[in-house]
Design a protein around this motif. Structure first.
Motif, PDB file in Angstrom:
ATOM      1  N   PRO A  60      21.332 -25.078  62.322  1.00 10.18           N
ATOM      2  CA  PRO A  60      22.139 -26.011  61.525  1.00 10.18           C
ATOM      3  C   PRO A  60      22.647 -25.376  60.242  1.00 10.18           C
ATOM      4  N   ALA A  61      23.862 -25.756  59.858  1.00 12.99           N
ATOM      5  CA  ALA A  61      24.436 -25.267  58.606  1.00 12.99           C
ATOM      6  C   ALA A  61      23.814 -25.977  57.410  1.00 12.99           C
ATOM      7  N   GLU A  62      23.418 -27.223  57.581  1.00 13.42           N
ATOM      8  CA  GLU A  62      22.841 -28.017  56.507  1.00 13.42           C
ATOM      9  C   GLU A  62      21.452 -28.492  56.913  1.00 13.42           C
ATOM     10  N   PRO A  63      20.554 -28.730  55.942  1.00 11.56           N
ATOM     11  CA  PRO A  63      19.198 -29.209  56.273  1.00 11.56           C
ATOM     12  C   PRO A  63      19.249 -30.526  57.044  1.00 11.56           C
ATOM     13  N   ARG A  64      18.445 -30.608  58.104  1.00 17.98           N
ATOM     14  CA  ARG A  64      18.368 -31.829  58.906  1.00 17.98           C
ATOM     15  C   ARG A  64      16.905 -32.187  59.080  1.00 17.98           C
ATOM     16  N   GLY A 177       9.272 -29.957  57.670  1.00 14.57           N
ATOM     17  CA  GLY A 177       9.831 -31.029  58.488  1.00 14.57           C
ATOM     18  C   GLY A 177      11.330 -30.953  58.670  1.00 14.57           C
ATOM     19  N   VAL A 178      11.944 -29.839  58.290  1.00 10.50           N
ATOM     20  CA  VAL A 178      13.391 -29.668  58.391  1.00 10.50           C
ATOM     21  C   VAL A 178      13.717 -28.807  59.611  1.00 10.50           C
ATOM     22  N   GLU A 179      14.734 -29.199  60.350  1.00  8.70           N
ATOM     23  CA  GLU A 179      15.121 -28.454  61.552  1.00  8.70           C
ATOM     24  C   GLU A 179      15.603 -27.059  61.204  1.00  8.70           C
ATOM     25  N   ARG A 180      15.047 -26.075  61.912  1.00  7.05           N
ATOM     26  CA  ARG A 180      15.474 -24.693  61.740  1.00  7.05           C
ATOM     27  C   ARG A 180      16.426 -24.255  62.857  1.00  7.05           C
ATOM     28  N   ALA A 181      16.163 -24.728  64.058  1.00 10.98           N
ATOM     29  CA  ALA A 181      16.976 -24.288  65.197  1.00 10.98           C
ATOM     30  C   ALA A 181      16.701 -25.194  66.383  1.00 10.98           C
ATOM     31  N   ARG A 182      17.586 -25.103  67.369  1.00 11.16           N
ATOM     32  CA  ARG A 182      17.351 -25.814  68.631  1.00 11.16           C
ATOM     33  C   ARG A 182      17.981 -25.060  69.789  1.00 11.16           C
ATOM     34  N   LEU A 183      17.471 -25.353  70.969  1.00  7.47           N
ATOM     35  CA  LEU A 183      17.961 -24.713  72.188  1.00  7.47           C
ATOM     36  C   LEU A 183      18.078 -25.778  73.270  1.00  7.47           C
ATOM     37  N   SER A 184      19.235 -25.863  73.882  1.00  8.18           N
ATOM     38  CA  SER A 184      19.460 -26.791  74.985  1.00  8.18           C
ATOM     39  C   SER A 184      19.350 -26.026  76.295  1.00  8.18           C
ATOM     40  N   GLY A 185      18.537 -26.544  77.212  1.00 11.22           N
ATOM     41  CA  GLY A 185      18.338 -25.878  78.485  1.00 11.22           C
ATOM     42  C   GLY A 185      17.002 -25.161  78.532  1.00 11.22           C
ATOM     43  N   GLY A 186      16.622 -24.741  79.720  1.00  7.81           N
ATOM     44  CA  GLY A 186      15.335 -24.095  79.916  1.00  7.81           C
ATOM     45  C   GLY A 186      15.306 -22.680  79.371  1.00  7.81           C
ATOM     46  N   ALA A 187      14.096 -22.213  79.032  1.00  5.07           N
ATOM     47  CA  ALA A 187      13.919 -20.857  78.501  1.00  5.07           C
ATOM     48  C   ALA A 187      12.474 -20.423  78.710  1.00  5.07           C
ATOM     49  N   ASP A 188      12.233 -19.134  78.507  1.00  5.89           N
ATOM     50  CA  ASP A 188      10.874 -18.600  78.563  1.00  5.89           C
ATOM     51  C   ASP A 188      10.281 -18.647  77.158  1.00  5.89           C
ATOM     52  N   TRP A 189       9.548 -19.722  76.866  1.00  5.76           N
ATOM     53  CA  TRP A 189       8.991 -19.907  75.532  1.00  5.76           C
ATOM     54  C   TRP A 189       7.704 -19.123  75.320  1.00  5.76           C
ATOM     55  N   GLY A 190       7.200 -18.509  76.365  1.00  2.78           N
ATOM     56  CA  GLY A 190       6.002 -17.705  76.215  1.00  2.78           C
ATOM     57  C   GLY A 190       6.295 -16.232  76.037  1.00  2.78           C
ATOM     58  N   GLY A 191       7.571 -15.854  76.076  1.00  3.97           N
ATOM     59  CA  GLY A 191       7.959 -14.453  75.998  1.00  3.97           C
ATOM     60  C   GLY A 191       8.049 -13.938  74.571  1.00  3.97           C
ATOM     61  N   ALA A 192       8.258 -12.634  74.462  1.00  2.67           N
ATOM     62  CA  ALA A 192       8.301 -11.973  73.159  1.00  2.67           C
ATOM     63  C   ALA A 192       9.449 -12.477  72.293  1.00  2.67           C
ATOM     64  N   ASP A 193      10.583 -12.831  72.913  1.00  2.00           N
ATOM     65  CA  ASP A 193      11.734 -13.302  72.136  1.00  2.00           C
ATOM     66  C   ASP A 193      11.426 -14.611  71.429  1.00  2.00           C
TER      67      ASP A 193
END
Length: 205
Positions: A60-64, A177-193
């Motif tokens: 996000p460009a602004e705090p959410r 409690g402010v949003e830093r980022a989001r991802l839509s869709g599946g991903a490998d959340w256990g990976g190094a990235d």
């Protein structure tokens, strides 16, 4: 001159024209705000850690701040996301009817296991209907250390700004409690990235 008065638009026509210009201006402002709020290049510091499957990350460009929507904890008690303030929260909205949600759940469990003992909360929130809650609860029980949280009214997905476009949607909140980022869709959340990304948020807080 021929003595006939020149035809002029009536006041109602001018009024409608002014309303049209005003409505267009409001729509343009709303469009700009929405585009800015989901600009994937707005937070370049965090974006530098968005590699591999995290490359689709939006910042996000602004705090959410997190919405104040009521969800339910493993005991069925109501709570809000601000109950986890002080922790980095990886919020995942999912459902048993969503194949990508089911496929990525083991990786979210791996992420939760990686951060055990640290101020990071992986919060998998089911939006399954009340009739499917037992099945969703049993599914999460197979993916320790995740616990079962639910939003049977499916409000949280719509209370996000902007709303979640589909499932799964994963939102990362800082300890404030402010949003830093989001991802839509599946991903490998256990990976190094994914771990590098969460590490960055954790270090920043």
């Amino acid at each position: 001159m021929n003595g006939q008065s020149e035809a002029r638009p009536g006041p109602s026509l001018f009024r409608w024209a002014l309303w049209g210009v005003a409505a267009f201006g409001v729509a343009a402002v709303v469009y700009i705000i929405v585009q800015a709020s989901t600009n994937p290049d707005a937070n370049r510091g965090l974006r530098a850690f968005a590699k591999g499957e995290m490359a689709a990350l939006q910042t996000p460009a602004e705090p959410r701040p997190a919405p104040v929507t009521t969800i339910y904890d493993p005991e069925g008690q109501p709570l809000r996301l601000n109950a986890f303030q002080g922790e980095v929260v990886v919020l995942n909205l999912w459902a048993t009817w969503c194949p990508p949600c089911v496929a990525e759940m083991p990786t979210l469990a791996a992420l939760a296991a990686h951060y055990e003992g640290q101020p990071v909360r992986v919060l998998a929130v089911s939006i399954d209907r009340p009739d499917d809650v037992d099945r969703a609860r049993a599914f999460i029980a197979q993916h320790a250390p995740l616990e079962f949280y639910s939003d049977p009214n499916m409000k949280l997905a719509f209370d996000l700004v902007p709303p979640a476009p589909g499932m799964p949607t994963t939102v990362i909140y800082g300890a404030d409690g402010v949003e830093r980022a989001r991802l839509s869709g599946g991903a490998d959340w256990g990976g190094a990235d994914a771990i590098a990304l969460v590490d960055h948020v954790l270090a920043a807080d």
